[in-house]
Design an enzyme around this catalytic site. Structure first.
Site, mmCIF file in Angstrom:
data_model
loop_
_atom_site.group_PDB
_atom_site.id
_atom_site.type_symbol
_atom_site.label_atom_id
_atom_site.label_comp_id
_atom_site.label_asym_id
_atom_site.label_seq_id
_atom_site.Cartn_x
_atom_site.Cartn_y
_atom_site.Cartn_z
ATOM 1 N N TRP A 113 0.831 -1.209 0.000
ATOM 2 C CA TRP A 113 0.000 0.000 0.000
ATOM 3 C C TRP A 113 0.859 1.249 0.000
ATOM 4 O O TRP A 113 0.551 2.218 -0.692
ATOM 5 C CB TRP A 113 -0.990 -0.020 1.168
ATOM 6 C CG TRP A 113 -1.922 -1.176 1.084
ATOM 7 C CD1 TRP A 113 -2.052 -2.184 1.991
ATOM 8 C CD2 TRP A 113 -2.843 -1.486 0.019
ATOM 9 N NE1 TRP A 113 -2.990 -3.096 1.566
ATOM 10 C CE2 TRP A 113 -3.493 -2.697 0.370
ATOM 11 C CE3 TRP A 113 -3.174 -0.871 -1.183
ATOM 12 C CZ2 TRP A 113 -4.458 -3.293 -0.449
ATOM 13 C CZ3 TRP A 113 -4.135 -1.463 -2.001
ATOM 14 C CH2 TRP A 113 -4.759 -2.654 -1.626
ATOM 15 N N ASP A 180 -1.931 6.561 6.055
ATOM 16 C CA ASP A 180 -2.953 5.605 5.631
ATOM 17 C C ASP A 180 -3.182 4.695 6.837
ATOM 18 O O ASP A 180 -2.319 3.903 7.193
ATOM 19 C CB ASP A 180 -2.428 4.804 4.429
ATOM 20 C CG ASP A 180 -3.385 3.692 3.984
ATOM 21 O OD1 ASP A 180 -4.430 3.493 4.634
ATOM 22 O OD2 ASP A 180 -3.076 3.021 2.970
ATOM 23 N N LYS A 204 -12.310 -2.202 6.915
ATOM 24 C CA LYS A 204 -11.497 -3.040 7.798
ATOM 25 C C LYS A 204 -12.040 -2.961 9.229
ATOM 26 O O LYS A 204 -12.411 -3.961 9.803
ATOM 27 C CB LYS A 204 -10.027 -2.620 7.767
ATOM 28 C CG LYS A 204 -9.455 -2.364 6.368
ATOM 29 C CD LYS A 204 -9.192 -3.621 5.584
ATOM 30 C CE LYS A 204 -8.926 -3.446 4.098
ATOM 31 N NZ LYS A 204 -7.857 -2.545 3.697
#
Ligand SMILES: *Cc1c(COP(=O)(O)O)cnc(C)c1O
Length: 367
Positions: A113, A180, A204
């Site tokens: 990511w 993030d 999530k």
């Protein structure tokens, strides 16, 4: 209007869902969410058909934003937005809004990511990487590095969902920090004051796919010299309280239900207590069981995503078939890291981890 209250509608209740995202949410959120599809707040209307401009939905957004501020103890001047496009859209939107052409965005590269965020930022300006663990298959979090003081911002990924590492302590930075936090926000108390912007896809720990949370300080905006497209400009959504265009109404409502649940359970302090217990239980078995091993640096292990492998990889399919008998789903590792991954987000009960540990012990006896 039919009212569904019977638990038998919820077949999900007999599975142990370790999926990395979208992932398990609290069972009562599933029930309340299903109820709202049929009859929202006793209005005789479904949540799916109400106007996003109705006062009922304004109340949903307002309450969700207030709960986020409260649960995360956000400093007063932070704005909270619900956007769409997932964390991946933030890989573009952050540099587009913050990075002037010719400016440098600095990154800590800790996984897939992070590297996607770097790749996208390169399209809007320059990037520098302060440290990377890529050469070691992202098995640790680099700790010795200097943040480029001339960069516009410094970006970190707090939990590396795919490789199973987590930054339990944040670096200190003299330049604005961006994070993030898709896979560990709300999992423990965190100090948000060092961050100028934080983003997280909801799917999530916060809610279903379709909503993206952005927390930011307004004073970092408007400095790029770009004439920003409206839908890509944070200021558009700040001004309209996340309601510039039709937002993801249902996803935001499910986030609200999850936030209410979180508060009722004792907030992020209680989540941290449970998450430590679950992670300790899981890693203790990975370390004890001679068939398995964890591939990341012990001190950097993620509490959210435990990544592990079998020494004998030819047993992988057999283990997958074995755990199915226990109702365990979602433990296949990401295609990039292989092996297995047990994601233990807030809503996953300790009992599910104990069932997985029991299955691993049983598998050991079978060999
Ligand atoms: C899941 C995840 C993403 C990708 O999120 P999308 O909503 O699918 O774009 C990005 N970063 C992290 C840390 C993630 O866990």
């Amino acid at each position: 209007m039919v009212k569904y209250t019977s638990l038998s509608y919820f077949s999900c209740m007999n599975k142990h869902n370790f999926s990395a995202g979208p992932s398990i949410l609290p069972q009562e959120v599933f029930q309340q969410g299903a109820q709202a599809v049929l009859n929202f707040n006793d209005s005789g209307l479904s949540i799916l058909e109400i106007s996003h401009r109705s006062k009922e939905f304004y109340a949903v957004v307002d309450e969700a934003v207030e709960l986020i501020k409260e649960l995360l103890s956000l400093p007063e001047h932070y704005k909270v937005l619900f956007l769409q496009g997932g964390a991946s859209m933030q890989f573009d939107m952050v540099p587009y809004n913050l990075l002037p052409e010719g400016g440098v965005a600095s990154f800590l590269d800790t996984g897939v990511w992070s590297s996607k965020a770097i790749k996208e930022a390169n399209k809007f300006g320059q990037t520098s990487i302060v440290a990377s663990s890529k050469e070691d298959n992202y098995s640790f979090i680099p700790k010795e590095y200097t943040i480029d003081a001339s960069a516009t911002y410094f970006h970190i990924t707090t939990n590396n969902t795919i490789y199973g590492t987590e930054l339990l302590e944040f670096p200190s930075s003299l330049i604005p920090m961006v994070a993030d936090m898709s896979s560990d926000i709300f999992s423990r108390p965190m100090d948000f004051s060092p961050f100028s912007l934080v983003y997280a896809g909801a799917q999530k720990n916060l809610g279903p796919a379709g909503a993206t949370l952005v927390i930011l300080r307004e004073d970092i905006l408007g400095k790029t010299g770009r004439d920003l497209a409206a839908m890509w400009d944070y200021r558009t959504f700040i001004k309209e309280n996340s309601l510039y265009n039709t937002p993801s109404v249902y996803a935001i409502y499910i986030c609200l239900l999850t936030l209410r649940w979180l508060k009722a359970q004792g907030g992020v302090v209680e989540m941290e207590r449970r998450n430590i217990l679950k992670a300790n239980t899981m890693y203790a078995e990975i370390d004890r069981n001679p068939l398995f091993y964890g591939q990341v640096n012990t001190e950097d292990r993620s509490r959210m995503n435990a990544v592990f492998r079998l020494h004998d990889e030819t047993l992988e399919d057999k283990f997958m078939t074995h755990v199915k008998e226990y109702g365990i789903v979602g433990i296949k590792g990401h295609r990039l890291s292989g092996g297995f991954r047990a994601s233990m987000y807030n809503a996953l009960p300790l009992e599910s981890v104990e069932v997985l540990v029991g299955a691993m012990q049983e598998f050991e006896k079978m060999q």
